[in-house]
Design an enzyme around this catalytic site. Structure first.
Site, mmCIF file in Angstrom:
data_model
loop_
_atom_site.group_PDB
_atom_site.id
_atom_site.type_symbol
_atom_site.label_atom_id
_atom_site.label_comp_id
_atom_site.label_asym_id
_atom_site.label_seq_id
_atom_site.Cartn_x
_atom_site.Cartn_y
_atom_site.Cartn_z
ATOM 1 N N ALA A 44 0.205 10.025 0.082
ATOM 2 C CA ALA A 44 1.193 10.643 -0.951
ATOM 3 C C ALA A 44 1.565 12.039 -0.338
ATOM 4 C CB ALA A 44 0.792 10.628 -2.213
ATOM 5 N N SER A 92 10.296 2.284 13.030
ATOM 6 C CA SER A 92 9.713 2.241 11.754
ATOM 7 C C SER A 92 10.948 2.008 10.363
ATOM 8 C CB SER A 92 8.952 3.374 11.197
ATOM 9 O OG SER A 92 9.671 4.485 11.235
ATOM 10 N N GLU A 125 10.312 -9.294 1.626
ATOM 11 C CA GLU A 125 8.810 -9.752 2.344
ATOM 12 C C GLU A 125 7.785 -8.431 1.760
ATOM 13 O OE1 GLU A 125 9.400 -9.183 6.374
ATOM 14 O OE2 GLU A 125 10.756 -10.867 6.655
ATOM 15 N N LYS A 127 5.278 -5.687 1.719
ATOM 16 C CA LYS A 127 4.973 -4.766 2.945
ATOM 17 C C LYS A 127 3.464 -4.515 2.676
ATOM 18 C CE LYS A 127 6.541 -0.382 5.069
ATOM 19 N NZ LYS A 127 5.111 0.298 5.174
ATOM 20 N N ASP A 129 0.205 -2.627 4.341
ATOM 21 C CA ASP A 129 0.084 -1.411 5.095
ATOM 22 C C ASP A 129 -1.136 -1.847 6.037
ATOM 23 O OD1 ASP A 129 0.393 0.689 5.997
ATOM 24 O OD2 ASP A 129 -0.944 1.841 4.531
ATOM 25 N N TYR A 236 6.500 -11.134 11.356
ATOM 26 C CA TYR A 236 7.790 -10.823 10.435
ATOM 27 C C TYR A 236 9.015 -10.434 11.116
ATOM 28 C CZ TYR A 236 5.664 -6.439 10.501
ATOM 29 O OH TYR A 236 5.075 -5.301 10.872
ATOM 30 N N LYS A 300 15.425 -7.232 4.185
ATOM 31 C CA LYS A 300 16.333 -7.120 5.455
ATOM 32 C C LYS A 300 17.525 -7.869 5.284
ATOM 33 C CE LYS A 300 11.800 -7.106 8.094
ATOM 34 N NZ LYS A 300 10.974 -7.953 8.749
ATOM 35 N N LYS A 324 9.398 1.146 -1.922
ATOM 36 C CA LYS A 324 8.053 1.362 -2.029
ATOM 37 C C LYS A 324 7.875 1.423 -3.479
ATOM 38 C CE LYS A 324 6.450 3.076 1.907
ATOM 39 N NZ LYS A 324 5.832 4.369 1.955
ATOM 40 N N CYS A 418 -32.211 19.174 -0.278
ATOM 41 C CA CYS A 418 -32.043 17.646 -0.838
ATOM 42 C C CYS A 418 -32.464 17.533 -2.236
ATOM 43 C CB CYS A 418 -32.984 16.836 -0.153
ATOM 44 S SG CYS A 418 -32.984 14.951 -0.682
ATOM 45 N N CYS A 421 -35.813 15.268 -2.717
ATOM 46 C CA CYS A 421 -37.191 15.585 -2.195
ATOM 47 C C CYS A 421 -37.254 17.052 -1.878
ATOM 48 C CB CYS A 421 -37.501 14.940 -0.649
ATOM 49 S SG CYS A 421 -36.514 15.812 0.589
ATOM 50 N N CYS A 436 -30.085 15.794 4.587
ATOM 51 C CA CYS A 436 -31.634 16.045 4.080
ATOM 52 C C CYS A 436 -32.567 16.144 5.478
ATOM 53 C CB CYS A 436 -32.210 15.076 3.300
ATOM 54 S SG CYS A 436 -33.837 15.016 2.967
ATOM 55 N N CYS A 442 -38.721 11.827 2.263
ATOM 56 C CA CYS A 442 -37.874 11.743 1.222
ATOM 57 C C CYS A 442 -37.699 10.589 0.425
ATOM 58 C CB CYS A 442 -36.384 12.371 1.570
ATOM 59 S SG CYS A 442 -35.167 11.964 0.511
HETATM 60 S S1 IVH Z 1 9.805 -4.971 9.749
HETATM 61 C C1 IVH Z 1 12.549 -2.342 12.620
HETATM 62 N N1 IVH Z 1 8.574 -6.210 8.171
HETATM 63 O O1 IVH Z 1 5.938 -1.239 7.904
HETATM 64 C C2 IVH Z 1 11.859 -3.054 11.461
HETATM 65 N N2 IVH Z 1 7.748 -4.064 8.748
HETATM 66 O O2 IVH Z 1 7.395 1.231 7.783
HETATM 67 C C3 IVH Z 1 10.380 -2.908 11.902
HETATM 68 N N3 IVH Z 1 5.574 -3.660 7.786
HETATM 69 O O3 IVH Z 1 5.769 -0.524 11.466
HETATM 70 C C4 IVH Z 1 9.485 -3.505 10.819
HETATM 71 N N4 IVH Z 1 5.516 -5.429 6.738
HETATM 72 O O4 IVH Z 1 3.664 -1.949 10.389
HETATM 73 C C5 IVH Z 1 8.605 -5.002 8.730
HETATM 74 N N5 IVH Z 1 7.607 -7.524 6.409
HETATM 75 C C6 IVH Z 1 7.651 -6.470 7.272
HETATM 76 C C7 IVH Z 1 6.429 -5.390 7.053
HETATM 77 C C8 IVH Z 1 6.895 -4.275 7.980
HETATM 78 C C9 IVH Z 1 4.941 -4.255 6.838
HETATM 79 C C10 IVH Z 1 5.110 -2.417 8.493
HETATM 80 C C11 IVH Z 1 5.280 -2.220 9.826
HETATM 81 C C12 IVH Z 1 6.051 -1.083 10.185
HETATM 82 C C13 IVH Z 1 6.171 -0.383 8.893
HETATM 83 C C14 IVH Z 1 7.427 0.440 8.852
#
Ligand code: IVH
Length: 690
Positions: A44, A92, A125, A127, A129, A236, A300, A324, A418, A421, A436, A442
């Site tokens: 965050a 990304s 899909e 996401k 991490d 993916y 997508k 998100k 510590c 101890c 320690c 200890c």
């Molecule tokens: S597509 C150009 N699909 O999210 C599109 N990314 O913030 C490239 N990620 O680097 C990514 N699930 O590590 C895609 N179903 C999904 C995903 C996904 C997780 C991650 C991936 C990417 C990051 C981008």
């Protein structure tokens, strides 16, 4: 907490100065995250910095710096792995946080294409991490795989990826001459917690979240470590391809499955924006119950022709976005800070909290990491703190609410003794952790060491868990590990204890007797030497073979510069720092006395070399040098080790074989001087039968 000046109110000079600071801070965070897998801030906080940076850049486009974080993706590959260039860059995703922002993203795509009507179909899909990877297949055969790296080139982790059970080595059915397939390597929440528990027991570093655990596991120089880590893989996306393999993204996912990949089963085709919004709500509701962490849903645009036309803006595709979830936050009162003393003496501050529900999980404690972290956040006992569970399973304390601070509160003073101890607790320069110095006197360390000794991956004594060990230590039945094997003599006394009876006491005796025989690797691990986890214990056992040999060699290795010390440090995966930890352990006479008492009570089984004696390289000490052209160094090492060799980094009189790749330098020369057999890469392949 200082409130930042609103972006609209910034002067040009202030904006320029802040952009410079942000570029630095974000680069530092990226390096920590991507190169060391050890984030220095929460997701965050990181997102907030990036948003602020983007907002300032949007208002002052002329101030965008050449090193702007928006011009970079991730960080450059860390040393250790060869670099691989991606056929098509790995980018990304942009983010949206609400239905309105999602609708704006759709509207932008429509405007870009000049379409009036809606009409997009999407694929949603989850996401995860994890860590994105790029897999190259040629004529259906997996040939190499890389991490994302800076988006243009990543690290060659081919050998490590080959250890993943869900990675197809060969695509089933018709496959293009060449295709890049992209996906996410991840770890489930349960596997992450189990791995961290094992790391903690081994005195090894902990991972901050499943993502870092997955990254740390994949980016191991030794693929055998990766092999032992439970990593999942969902495919993916597509990179460069020699032929068109689908018309829509959904069709592509079906292709991936037919080829043998796992595709996240929750992925779904969605007819329109309303379906996407419904899917978002559905995933948010399912989130807490999923085996892995997701922080949102990736949407997508389904039609691949439209995807091509939409293309990219900066580092993000116009045809996909990540919606998100809001980070799960709560506030609660920090009731106390307790200091836990670990097996190796590390003092860890833990926040005791008024129990609070954060995103479906009842939270009562949170780690405060170390004293710097407490000072940086200035959290004090009595403060109302903000907790967050974002991508992470373990909640983080983001900070405190100044308005709710009770009067007369004082900054927390980290103890310099510590709590268990009373020994001095010291913090070596450059380290974050205070330890320690009580060592063997200890009681907290002694208790943790015993718990470790009896634990599942060590002696695995059933019925002798944490609670019982504490109870027996209190009762004076246990002081050190050797006392465990005297417990059967006290069976009657144990049977008479509250909560025990003849049967449970008998069972304990049996469980202890069953462990009088123990493999050398388990025995070494059980000793709880700092940084000797299961993997390193196994390396030592395999290298030294027997307890007697190990003990004798360790005594000799006390001497810095001795042959035994360099032999130890040469074991791949050990190195000089861990060699020093072992020497420190053996330098303490009471440790050696305990070791010998145990050896007298037990049968310690010799280690069996992994490859049978018939293996072509069994027992041979091998060194690779120079650049190999047909395989990576990690793969070459793994191959040699599979064939029974010990691979070391430096050439010495004990070396049996040197494999010299292109531009081999001083090591090959030294080998020639010593009359050691030198092979070319091709000769080595023939010997290895590959
Ligand atoms: S597509 C150009 N699909 O999210 C599109 N990314 O913030 C490239 N990620 O680097 C990514 N699930 O590590 C895609 N179903 C999904 C995903 C996904 C997780 C991650 C991936 C990417 C990051 C981008």
């Amino acid at each position: 907490m200082k409130r930042p000046t609103p972006v609209e109110a910034l002067s040009e000079a202030e904006a320029a100065a802040e952009l410079a600071t942000l570029a630095d801070e974000i680069a530092r965070a990226d390096r920590a995250y991507y190169e060391r897998d050890a984030p220095v801030m929460s997701d965050a906080e990181y997102d907030a910095l990036r948003r602020r940076n983007t907002a300032i850049e949007l208002r002052f486009p002329s101030l965008v710096r050449p090193d702007s974080p928006n011009r970079r993706v991730g960080a450059a590959p860390a040393g250790g792995f060869a670099k691989l260039r991606h056929g098509a860059p790995m980018l990304s995703l942009g983010n949206v946080f609400s239905a309105e922002e999602f609708a704006e993203w759709v509207a932008r795509a429509r405007r870009f294409l000049g379409i009036q009507e809606s009409g997009f179909r999407f694929v949603g899909e989850p996401k995860i991490d994890g860590l994105s990877i790029n897999l190259t297949y040629e004529h259906g055969q997996f040939v190499r795989g890389a991490t994302r790296g800076d988006g243009l080139e990543g690290e060659d982790v081919t050998a490590n990826l080959r250890t993943l059970a869900t990675l197809p080595r060969r695509l089933k059915g018709h496959a293009p001459a060449r295709i890049e397939i992209r996906g996410e390597v991840f770890m489930t929440k349960a596997d992450f917690l189990a791995l961290n528990a094992a790391q903690e027991a081994a005195g090894e570093r902990l991972f901050a979240n499943p993502r870092n655990a997955a990254a740390g596991s994949l980016r191991q120089l030794d693929p055998r470590i990766t092999e032992r880590r439970p990593l999942g893989l969902f495919a993916y996306a597509m990179g460069e391809t020699s032929e068109r393999v689908a018309r829509t993204h959904w069709e592509y996912l079906e292709r991936l499955e037919a080829w043998g990949f796992s595709v996240n089963p929750l992925s779904r085709p969605l007819a329109d924006e309303a379906a996407a919004a419904a899917f978002q709500a559905e995933m948010a509701a399912q989130r807490a119950g999923l085996a892995y962490d997701i922080d949102g849903v990736v949407y997508k645009i389904d039609d691949l022709v439209l995807q091509d036309r939409l293309g990219y803006v900066g580092r993000e595709p116009r045809w996909a976005t990540a919606w998100k979830f809001p980070a799960e936050r709560a506030t609660t009162v920090l009731e106390d800070i307790v200091i836990q003393v670990g097996r190796t003496g590390a003092l860890t501050p833990v926040a005791r909290l008024t129990p609070v529900n954060v995103g479906g999980v009842l939270v009562t404690r949170a780690t405060l990491h170390n004293e710097d972290e407490i000072a940086r956040k200035d959290v004090r006992i009595g403060d109302t703190v903000i907790l967050q569970r974002a991508g992470d399973v373990i909640p983080q304390i983001l900070g405190m609410i100044p308005e709710r601070r009770p009067p007369h509160s004082k900054p927390y003073r980290f103890p310099d003794h510590c709590p268990a101890c009373g020994s001095l607790a010291v913090r070596p320069p450059g380290e974050a952790v205070r330890r320690c110095t009580g060592g063997l006197i200890c009681p907290a360390q002694a208790e943790e060491r015993l718990i470790h000794f009896a634990s599942r991956p060590a002696f695995d004594i059933e019925g002798l868990g944490e609670k019982t060990i504490r109870e027996f230590m209190q009762a004076g039945l246990l002081h050190g590990p050797a006392d465990i094997f005297a417990l059967p003599n006290h069976e009657a006394e144990i049977a008479a204890r509250e909560g025990w009876g003849p049967l449970s006491a008998r069972n304990l005796t049996r469980a202890i007797e069953a462990r009088r025989r123990i493999p050398l690797a388990r025995f070494i691990y059980a000793l709880g030497i700092r940084r000797i986890g299961e993997a390193n214990a196994r390396l030592l056992a395999r290298h030294y073979g027997s307890f007697a040999n190990w003990r004798a060699q360790m005594q000799q290795a006390l001497q810095i510069g001795s042959e035994a010390r360099s032999d130890l440090a040469d074991i791949v995966g050990i190195g000089p720092a861990i060699a020093q930890e072992l020497a420190d352990f053996f330098a303490e006479p009471r440790n050696v006395a305990t070791l010998d008492r145990l050896a007298g009570l037990l049968t310690i089984e010799d280690a069996v070399p992994e490859a049978g004696g018939a293996a072509p390289l069994a027992g041979k000490v091998v060194v690779f040098t120079g650049t190999l052209t047909t395989m990576t160094r990690p793969e070459a090492k793994a191959t040699a080790e599979r064939l029974g060799a010990k691979v070391t980094d430096s050439v010495s009189r004990r070396t049996d074989l040197v494999i010299a790749g292109a531009e081999a330098g001083s090591k090959a020369r030294r080998a020639a001087e010593l009359g050691i057999r030198i092979l070319t890469e091709q000769e080595w392949r023939e010997l290895a039968g590959i």
